[in-house]
Each structure stands twice: as structure tokens, then as C-alpha cells.
Design a protein around this motif. Structure first.
Motif, PDB file in Angstrom:
ATOM      1  N   GLU A  45      52.989  53.487   4.665  1.00  0.00           N
ATOM      2  CA  GLU A  45      53.193  52.536   6.039  1.00  0.00           C
ATOM      3  C   GLU A  45      53.585  51.718   5.968  1.00  0.00           C
ATOM      4  N   GLU A  46      54.394  51.635   5.223  1.00  0.00           N
ATOM      5  CA  GLU A  46      56.217  50.368   6.122  1.00  0.00           C
ATOM      6  C   GLU A  46      57.700  51.441   6.675  1.00  0.00           C
ATOM      7  N   ARG A  48      56.039  53.880   8.444  1.00  0.00           N
ATOM      8  CA  ARG A  48      55.425  54.659   9.498  1.00  0.00           C
ATOM      9  C   ARG A  48      55.520  53.225  10.590  1.00  0.00           C
ATOM     10  N   GLU A  49      55.668  51.849  10.331  1.00  0.00           N
ATOM     11  CA  GLU A  49      56.051  50.856  11.288  1.00  0.00           C
ATOM     12  C   GLU A  49      57.154  50.775  11.858  1.00  0.00           C
ATOM     13  N   SER A  50      57.918  50.845  10.756  1.00  0.00           N
ATOM     14  CA  SER A  50      59.707  50.872  11.353  1.00  0.00           C
ATOM     15  C   SER A  50      59.364  52.509  12.503  1.00  0.00           C
ATOM     16  N   ARG A  52      57.126  53.343  14.152  1.00  0.00           N
ATOM     17  CA  ARG A  52      56.572  53.035  15.260  1.00  0.00           C
ATOM     18  C   ARG A  52      57.408  51.680  16.373  1.00  0.00           C
ATOM     19  N   GLN A  53      58.062  50.783  15.222  1.00  0.00           N
ATOM     20  CA  GLN A  53      58.780  50.143  16.077  1.00  0.00           C
ATOM     21  C   GLN A  53      60.770  50.208  16.961  1.00  0.00           C
TER      22      GLN A  53
END
Length: 94
Positions: A45-46, A48-50, A52-53
Motif C-alpha cells: 500500500e505504501e 501504491r500510495e507513492s 498515486r502521488q
């Protein structure tokens, strides 16, 4: 002081039974299995969030500058790479 701290998680009985069965099959403890699952989830998830950012920053930069690579140019470049060619990426344009 310990490097880890206990955390309580409430699980449905059927999930707990599945974890126990899987842990036995893998010759691991249910505790180990849950820690591993949480660690893998957090890492995924980290990332995936990276991603996304990064996408949000790229979209913002495009909105500000209009600089982009067309889908056709990108597809053609990727096709050359797929064929094993050491192709340079297409130039961005506004």
C-alpha cells in the motif's frame, strides 16, 4: 523498552480458524503469519500510495505546463522496446 508493541485485532472465528490452519500447513505460528501479512500489506500500500502521488504530481505539472508525450508516441516507443530495440524515449511537447 521493546522494539515491538502488542496490538489487539478482533477477528471473526472463521478467519481465525483459516489463519490457524494456514499457519499449521506452513509450519509457522498464527502470530508470525499475521505479522507477515500486515508487513506485506503495508509495503504494497505504501508503494501504491507513492505511485498515486507521482501520478498526481505529473497531472499537476501537465496542467501547469501542457508538456506531454502523446499516446501514439509512447505506444510506438514501447513497441520498439518490446522488440528489443534500445530506443530513446519520445520527446515531450506542449
Amino acid at each position: 523498552m521493546s522494539a515491538t508493541q502488542p496490538v489487539a485485532v478482533k477477528l471473526a472465528p472463521e478467519v481465525r480458524a483459516r489463519i490457524k490452519a494456514l499457519a499449521e500447513a506452513r509450519d509457522r505460528s498464527p502470530h508470525w503469519l499475521m505479522r507477515e501479512a500486515i508487513a506485506q500489506y503495508v509495503e504494497r500500500e505504501e508503494k501504491r500510495e507513492s505511485f498515486r502521488q507521482d501520478a498526481l504530481r505529473a497531472w499537476s505539472a501537465y496542467q501547469e505546463t501542457g508538456i506531454h508525450v502523446s499516446a501514439e508516441d509512447a505506444d510506438a516507443w514501447l513497441a520498439r522496446l518490446e522488440e528489443g530495440e534500445d530506443a530513446e524515449p519520445p520527446e515531450a511537447r506542449s
